[in-house]
Design a protein around this motif. Structure first.
Motif, short mmCIF file in Angstrom:
data_model
loop_
_atom_site.label_atom_id
_atom_site.label_comp_id
_atom_site.label_asym_id
_atom_site.label_seq_id
_atom_site.Cartn_x
_atom_site.Cartn_y
_atom_site.Cartn_z
N TYR A 2 -89.03 -32.42 -42.10
CA TYR A 2 -87.85 -32.68 -41.27
C TYR A 2 -88.16 -33.71 -40.19
O TYR A 2 -87.35 -34.59 -39.91
N VAL A 3 -89.35 -33.59 -39.61
CA VAL A 3 -89.74 -34.57 -38.58
C VAL A 3 -89.73 -35.97 -39.18
O VAL A 3 -89.19 -36.92 -38.60
N TRP A 4 -90.30 -36.08 -40.37
CA TRP A 4 -90.33 -37.40 -41.01
C TRP A 4 -88.91 -37.88 -41.30
O TRP A 4 -88.58 -39.05 -41.15
N TYR A 5 -88.09 -36.92 -41.68
CA TYR A 5 -86.72 -37.25 -42.08
C TYR A 5 -85.92 -37.79 -40.88
O TYR A 5 -85.18 -38.76 -41.02
N VAL A 6 -86.08 -37.17 -39.72
CA VAL A 6 -85.29 -37.64 -38.58
C VAL A 6 -85.97 -38.76 -37.80
O VAL A 6 -85.30 -39.60 -37.21
N ALA A 7 -87.32 -38.77 -37.81
CA ALA A 7 -88.00 -39.78 -36.99
C ALA A 7 -88.44 -40.99 -37.81
O ALA A 7 -88.71 -42.05 -37.24
N GLY A 8 -88.52 -40.83 -39.12
CA GLY A 8 -88.94 -41.96 -39.96
C GLY A 8 -90.45 -42.12 -40.05
O GLY A 8 -90.93 -42.92 -40.83
N HIS A 9 -91.19 -41.41 -39.26
CA HIS A 9 -92.65 -41.42 -39.34
C HIS A 9 -93.15 -40.12 -38.73
O HIS A 9 -92.35 -39.34 -38.19
N THR A 10 -94.45 -39.87 -38.81
CA THR A 10 -94.97 -38.63 -38.21
C THR A 10 -96.13 -38.93 -37.28
O THR A 10 -96.95 -38.07 -37.01
N ASP A 11 -96.23 -40.16 -36.79
CA ASP A 11 -97.34 -40.51 -35.90
C ASP A 11 -97.27 -39.69 -34.62
O ASP A 11 -96.20 -39.38 -34.11
N PHE A 12 -98.47 -39.37 -34.12
CA PHE A 12 -98.52 -38.65 -32.84
C PHE A 12 -98.35 -39.65 -31.69
O PHE A 12 -99.07 -40.63 -31.59
N ARG A 13 -97.37 -39.40 -30.84
CA ARG A 13 -97.22 -40.26 -29.67
C ARG A 13 -96.96 -39.39 -28.46
O ARG A 13 -96.20 -38.42 -28.55
N LEU A 14 -97.55 -39.76 -27.34
CA LEU A 14 -97.34 -38.98 -26.13
C LEU A 14 -95.86 -39.04 -25.76
O LEU A 14 -95.26 -40.10 -25.78
N GLY A 15 -95.31 -37.87 -25.44
CA GLY A 15 -93.89 -37.85 -25.10
C GLY A 15 -93.02 -37.53 -26.31
O GLY A 15 -91.81 -37.41 -26.17
N GLY A 16 -93.63 -37.40 -27.50
CA GLY A 16 -92.87 -36.95 -28.65
C GLY A 16 -92.25 -38.08 -29.44
O GLY A 16 -92.13 -39.21 -28.96
N ILE A 17 -91.87 -37.77 -30.66
CA ILE A 17 -91.30 -38.79 -31.54
C ILE A 17 -89.92 -38.42 -32.02
O ILE A 17 -89.29 -39.17 -32.75
N LEU A 18 -89.43 -37.24 -31.62
CA LEU A 18 -88.11 -36.85 -32.12
C LEU A 18 -87.03 -37.64 -31.41
O LEU A 18 -87.08 -37.83 -30.19
N PRO A 19 -86.05 -38.13 -32.14
CA PRO A 19 -84.97 -38.86 -31.47
C PRO A 19 -84.11 -37.92 -30.62
O PRO A 19 -84.11 -36.71 -30.83
N ASP A 20 -83.40 -38.51 -29.67
CA ASP A 20 -82.60 -37.69 -28.76
C ASP A 20 -81.45 -36.99 -29.45
O ASP A 20 -80.86 -36.05 -28.91
N THR A 21 -81.12 -37.47 -30.65
CA THR A 21 -79.95 -36.92 -31.32
C THR A 21 -80.16 -35.50 -31.82
O THR A 21 -79.22 -34.82 -32.18
N VAL A 22 -81.43 -35.05 -31.87
CA VAL A 22 -81.69 -33.71 -32.38
C VAL A 22 -81.14 -32.69 -31.40
O VAL A 22 -81.47 -32.70 -30.22
N SER A 23 -80.30 -31.80 -31.92
CA SER A 23 -79.63 -30.86 -31.03
C SER A 23 -80.60 -29.76 -30.61
O SER A 23 -81.59 -29.50 -31.28
N PRO A 24 -80.33 -29.10 -29.47
CA PRO A 24 -81.23 -28.04 -28.99
C PRO A 24 -81.44 -26.94 -30.01
O PRO A 24 -82.55 -26.41 -30.12
N VAL A 25 -80.38 -26.59 -30.77
CA VAL A 25 -80.54 -25.52 -31.75
C VAL A 25 -81.57 -25.92 -32.80
O VAL A 25 -82.50 -25.18 -33.12
N VAL A 26 -81.41 -27.14 -33.32
CA VAL A 26 -82.34 -27.63 -34.33
C VAL A 26 -83.75 -27.67 -33.74
O VAL A 26 -84.73 -27.32 -34.39
#
Lengths: 132, 505, 486
Positions: free
Chosen positions: C184-208
């Motif tokens: 899922y992370v790859w699906y929404v972020a397009g990659h799975t690289d570790f980056r400080l501060g996270g890689i998930l886009p802001d569009t991910v809702s709190p429930v998800v």
């Protein structure tokens, strides 16, 4: 639609499509024999009947009444489609090969099990499985 | 015209001709040499075709220079070239293996016939993939099927005969269904060329004969590809056939049938009819799920190792058809990938089981079936063989780093894309069943004491002959390699899926 | 050696070592020499990387790309550096110990043991160096599979059952929860690289976000968050060196390491702010509940295992608090717990080898016969409780400071309660060992210390535990870097 009208229009319909009806009859009866019979030879007979129905399915629509082989000559104007005949020639060969192979297997099965009844073979197999 | 231009026809003709030659020489060794050379040539040609397709797109070849749709056209697109590589590659690996294995499983004077049948089967499978003509496809299907029945019947156990007979009946019914379907399509379009057929169908898609054709073809092909619940012929056929034959069939035969299904759905009938107007995707989805869970659960309770993995095949086919039912690029990619990945893994497993059976025969237990009791403790006697089965088993599970993982990846991606989260869960849960049956083997092979150990003796290491191990391990390593370096598999599958899905029909 | 080369060498050496061990299988002395040499070489290589990392370098390397945007890649950052240092450093000590243990107990299949051990360390290092979530997942699964033969080493029915639970839980959770989370992370972020501060886009809702966090936290079964902790006690059927290095250090630390990585580099502490209450609650529950179970366990290794379950959740709790100080505490705790717990396991193994005792109730007066072992055990226990002069005190200090900074009272209560419980299940052992008279049965079977390699090893780790208290510079510097520098 009333019943009378239905029956009156059904008969010509049936006559018009009689080749299809024969095809379907052969198809279904062949399939039925394959499924319902336990004798390996009878099963193969059913399979052959089933395959034969396909020959009819192909050839019947290709034949035009009064049509001839596609020979380009001035006195003939209506041709039957030769392609289905050619195709079915191949299919017949395949059918014969299948039948031959099936019969061979039946002979070998009879040598190995002493029977050509499916249920008896299954019973013998189950016995072997339990011994394993 | 250079030789390269004739590759499509040579791809089929070379193995086809090697069959009568093998019969003519009437000598096991010579026949082996001929057929193996033909298989390797076919493999080389398949790779050549793969590159040709990469360079210049779809390759077509007109038999006898008759232009389509009148003549028979051979047509190699991305998908076809990918499947060709799988089929010919597995044949090229299995044949050298047969040399060491067949000697013990088949009577000496029948060896050349075995190779002839193998060549016919290979030619038939390659022909199915490469041909662009519907009736030609049926003929090749029957060539491969008839030779398959013979190959299965060569198994030593008498149950092989019964299994072969059963497969003959069911396979012939399936093939006849396919001819019926093709017949209806021919009646409606007047052509046998698949591409032409697709074009001409666009006006009459909804007519009843076309729907009947679709039904007959679907059932017929699904019989051949052993989609649950039409799989009954498969377990016994795989269990009692000679090991090399099982490996070859498991890796190729059902996969080629999947190819045929994809061809008919996407090229002939068109996506809109199959996937949008009819409830076919739903039916296929549920049947796939039943296969994934039902067959895998049945596999869990098998006592015969070959049958265990045969049922696992039925389950794994469920993944392939599941991917198909999505009608999306990712879904079809998963299907095509799994057809390849599962072929490699299952081929490797059955080849190695052949080695196990050989080891069982040597230990004095007679030439028996690999029941779980008999293979107890074999992890110590034949560690390399068992390790191979285990590693290929990991690919069945879909552990990351193996080829099977990528299938799962794309399947889950396809499910996510359509928002079907429960399918994600289903795919993952069914992988756990695979863990369970692979571990059943692991525990029996390594933790149960063998008969010799129960008698208080130490187990002596006694591997299967190297001639068996090397081909089998080639496939094992391939299924690991294609889990990490996927430039060949994923790009082929993606290309093929992109070309087929959303092509406008 | 450039840092990149060192990275490759550190990853490759265990594989080469495993091969060498397998080849030297028939000559035990040579085989053990290969093991030790490999361990030394790996540690030397890993420590070469420390300086560049502290200087802010982030050496990386890409191997292959199975899926577009999903490479098998490595990238070294402070947290991974610390984990790698601990795993490779303790491997040396553990190898010395293993030699004593395996020979002392005449274990079968020793070659297989050393081979898989080397492979397990290799997998642990690969986890430490992983540059993206996919690589981490790949080697996370590999580590499970590699340690399976070690867990089931004895080959008995009990080992098989233990192996089943081990594999069932670790594989089950990772396939069912972790894998979909990664995808899922790859699906929404397009990659799975570790980056400080996270890689998930802001569009991910709190429930998800919450569901995803839950999938990660329970999917990382190696972190032994309840209710998926049972594999750890089950894994105790393994020989003690395995329990010591793998199930107190490499495997379980791989779990909490992944937790911290995911929280810091995939989600980002800011993204998660206010979302981790339930996680803190579950971690807190795990800490207390596992301590209570440990209290009632009579088998020494089982008690230690439950203590590990509880201590692992400290790290999860610290990550859930999300304060920079508590994250530093989490990192330090990975180091502190590693040294303390390996000492305790070493001591348990030494007791088993010398006295053939496995239960706590049999340990009366053993301190007089095995003074070194039990003294080391005491230091380890102090570290677990969090008392000076042991390393556990430092990490707990940061943890408590972080909880205070966030006014996280629940965490404070849990930490306080668990400290009491820790004392309650460790101190009686020491009391028995040093102040109770020897039992009649024990008097009939005289024994001294365990073989010297084992005593040497546990002495070294005890020393390490104390050193880490007085000189926590390196882990502290690395921890500080993690929360500040990218």
């Amino acid at each position: 639609m009333s019943a009378a009208v239905a029956s009156s229009s059904l008969l010509p319909e049936l006559i018009q499509h009689f080749s299809h009806i024969i095809t379907v009859f052969l198809m279904v009866s062949g399939l039925y024999i394959v499924i319902a019979r336990g004798n390996l030879i009878k099963k193969l007979v059913g399979l052959s009947v089933f395959q034969t129905s396909v020959y009819l399915l192909y050839i019947a629509p290709g034949k035009i009444i009064g049509g001839t082989a596609p020979i380009l000559a001035s006195q003939y104007g209506v041709y039957s489609n030769p392609l289905p005949h050619v195709l079915i020639l191949t299919a017949i060969v395949v059918g014969v090969a299948t039948l031959a192979l099936g019969l061979t297997l039946a002979v070998r099965l009879r040598e190995a099990y002493g029977t050509i009844e499916e249920d008896e073979i299954l019973a013998l197999d189950q016995q072997a499985e339990l011994e394993e | 015209m250079s030789l390269a231009a004739h590759l499509p026809v040579l791809q089929v003709v070379v193995p086809l001709l090697s069959a009568p030659l093998a019969v003519l020489v009437r000598h096991g060794g010579l026949a082996f040499g001929l057929v193996t050379a033909a298989a390797w040539a076919a493999f080389a040609m398949a790779i050549g075709l793969w590159f040709q397709v990469g360079e210049s797109g779809t390759v077509t070849y007109h038999i006898g220079s008759w232009p389509p749709p009148w003549g028979i056209e051979y047509r190699v697109d991305r998908l076809a070239s990918f499947v060709l590589v799988l089929v010919s590659g597995v044949a090229a690996v299995v044949l050298p293996y047969s040399r060491a294995c067949v000697g013990r499983e088949i009577a000496r004077e029948q060896h050349y016939l075995y190779y002839a049948m193998f060549a016919l089967c290979l030619a038939g499978l390659l022909g199915i993939v490469i041909t662009g003509d519907a009736f030609n496809l049926f003929v090749f299907l029957e060539i491969s099927s008839l030779s398959t029945y013979v190959l299965i019947a060569l198994g030593r156990d008498r149950r092989a005969l019964a299994a072969s007979y059963r497969y003959l009946i069911m396979g012939s019914i399936g093939a006849t269904f396919i001819v019926i379907g093709i017949g209806f399509l021919y009646l409606m379009t007047g052509t046998l060329n698949l591409v032409d057929m697709g074009t001409r169908l666009s006006g009459v898609e909804n007519s009843r004969p076309v729907l009947v054709a679709l039904a007959f073809l679907t059932v017929g092909i699904c019989l051949k590809l052993a989609l649950f619940p039409l799989h009954q012929w498969l377990p016994n056929a795989y269990t009692y056939a000679p090991s090399a034959v099982t490996a070859f069939l498991a890796a190729t035969a059902t996969k080629v049938s999947v190819y045929v299904l994809i061809r008919f759905y996407f090229t002939v009938f068109g996506e809109s009819l199959v996937f949008h107007k009819l409830p076919l995707p739903e039916i296929m989805l549920w049947l796939s799920l039943m296969a994934m869970f039902g067959a895998s659960a049945v596999a869990l309770f098998q006592n015969n190792l070959k049958r265990l993995f045969a049922y696992s095949s039925v389950g794994q086919i469920g993944y392939i058809t599941l991917g198909l039912s999505f009608d999306s690029v990712y879904g079809l990619t998963a299907s095509v990938l799994h057809l390849f990945n599962h072929g490699l893994a299952k081929g490797a497993i059955f080849l190695l089981i052949g080695g196990l059976v050989l080891g069982l025969g040597r230990s004095g237990g007679g030439h028996g079936q690999p029941t779980l009791d008999r293979i107890a403790g074999l992890g110590r006697r034949m560690p390399i063989t068992c390790l191979g089965i285990f590693l290929a088993g990991l690919s069945l599970i879909g552990v990351p780093g193996t080829a099977g993982f990528l299938t799962k990846w794309y399947l889950i991606l396809a499910a996510l894309e359509q928002g079907q989260y429960w399918l994600v869960a289903a795919v993952l849960l069914s992988s756990l069943l695979a863990v369970a049956y692979v571990w059943r083997f692991v525990e029996v092979a390594w933790f149960r004491p063998s008969a010799r150990e129960e008698a208080g003796q130490d187990e002596v290491r006694h591997e299967a002959p190297r001639a068996l191990l090397v081909p089998a391990w080639l496939l094992v390593l391939a299924s690991l390699w294609f889990g990490l370096d996927t430039s060949f598999t994923v790009s082929s599958a993606l290309d093929a899926a992109e070309a087929l899905v959303g092509s406008g029909r | 050696m450039t840092p990149e080369t060192a990275l490759v060498v550190a990853l490759g050496l265990p594989l080469v070592g495993a091969l060498g061990i397998a080849l030297a299988g028939r000559m035990p002395n040579l085989r053990e020499a290969v093991t030790l040499l490999t361990a030394l070489a790996v540690f030397a290589t890993v420590s070469q990387l420390l300086e560049p990392v502290l200087a802010g370098q982030r050496p990386g390397l890409m191997l292959m790309e199975p899926v577009p945007g999903l490479p098998v890649a490595f990238r070294l950052e402070p947290l991974g550096m610390l984990f790698a240092l601990i795993a490779s450093g303790l491997w040396i000590v553990n190898s010395i110990y293993s030699i004593g243990y395996m020979r002392g107990n005449r274990e079968p299949h020793q070659t297989r043991f050393y081979v898989f051990f080397a492979l397990a360390i290799g997998a642990a290092l690969a986890i430490a160096f992983a540059g993206n979530l996919f690589t981490l997942f790949l080697f996370y699964e590999a580590l499970t599979l590699i340690t399976y033969p070690l867990v089931t080493h004895a080959g008995t029915a009990k080992a098989r059952t233990g192996g089943r639970i081990y594999l069932g839980i670790l594989m089950g959770t990772s396939i069912l929860f972790l894998l979909p989370a990664v995808i899922y992370v790859w699906y929404v972020a397009g990659h799975t690289d570790f980056r400080l501060g996270g890689i998930l886009p802001d569009t991910v809702s709190p429930v998800v976000l919450t569901v995803l966090l839950a999938l990660f936290m329970f999917g990382i079964g190696k972190a032994a968050l309840m209710p998926f902790h049972r594999w750890l006690p089950a894994a105790m059927v393994a020989p003690t060196p395995v329990s010591a290095l793998l199930h107190a250090v490499a495997v379980v630390k791989a779990g909490v390491f992944t937790v911290v990585k995911v929280v810091v580099y995939v989600f980002g502490a800011d993204t998660l702010a206010g979302q981790t209450g339930w996680l803190a609650a579950i971690a807190g529950f795990t800490i207390v509940a596992a301590s209570v179970v440990a209290l009632s366990a009579d088998n020494l290794k089982r008690r230690l295992a439950y203590s590990t379950v509880s201590q692992l959740s400290y790290v999860v709790l610290a990550a859930a608090i999300l304060a920079p100080l508590s994250l530093m505490g989490a990192v330090l705790h990975i180091a502190a717990h590693a040294f303390g717990k390996i000492t305790l396991f070493f001591a348990a193994g030494a007791i088993y080898t010398a006295a053939h005792k496995t239960e706590v109730s049999q340990l009366d007066g053993i301190g007089r016969r095995m003074p070194w072992t039990m003294a080391a055990f005491g230091i380890g226990a102090l570290s677990m409780i969090g008392l000076p002069p042991a390393a556990g005190f430092v990490s707990k200090w940061y943890l408590v400071s972080g909880a205070m900074a966030q006014s996280h009272w629940l965490a404070l209560v849990v930490i306080l309660l668990s400290t009491l419980l820790n004392a309650a299940y460790f101190l009686p052992i020491l009391w028995r060992a040093f102040f109770r008279p020897l039992s009649v049965e024990a008097q009939a079977h005289p024994h001294g210390e365990a073989p010297w390699p084992m005593v040497l090893a546990l002495g070294l780790t005890a020393l390490g535990t104390v050193t880490l208290f007085f000189l926590p510079d390196v882990p502290l510097a690395l921890a500080r870097q993690m929360v500040t520098l990218p």
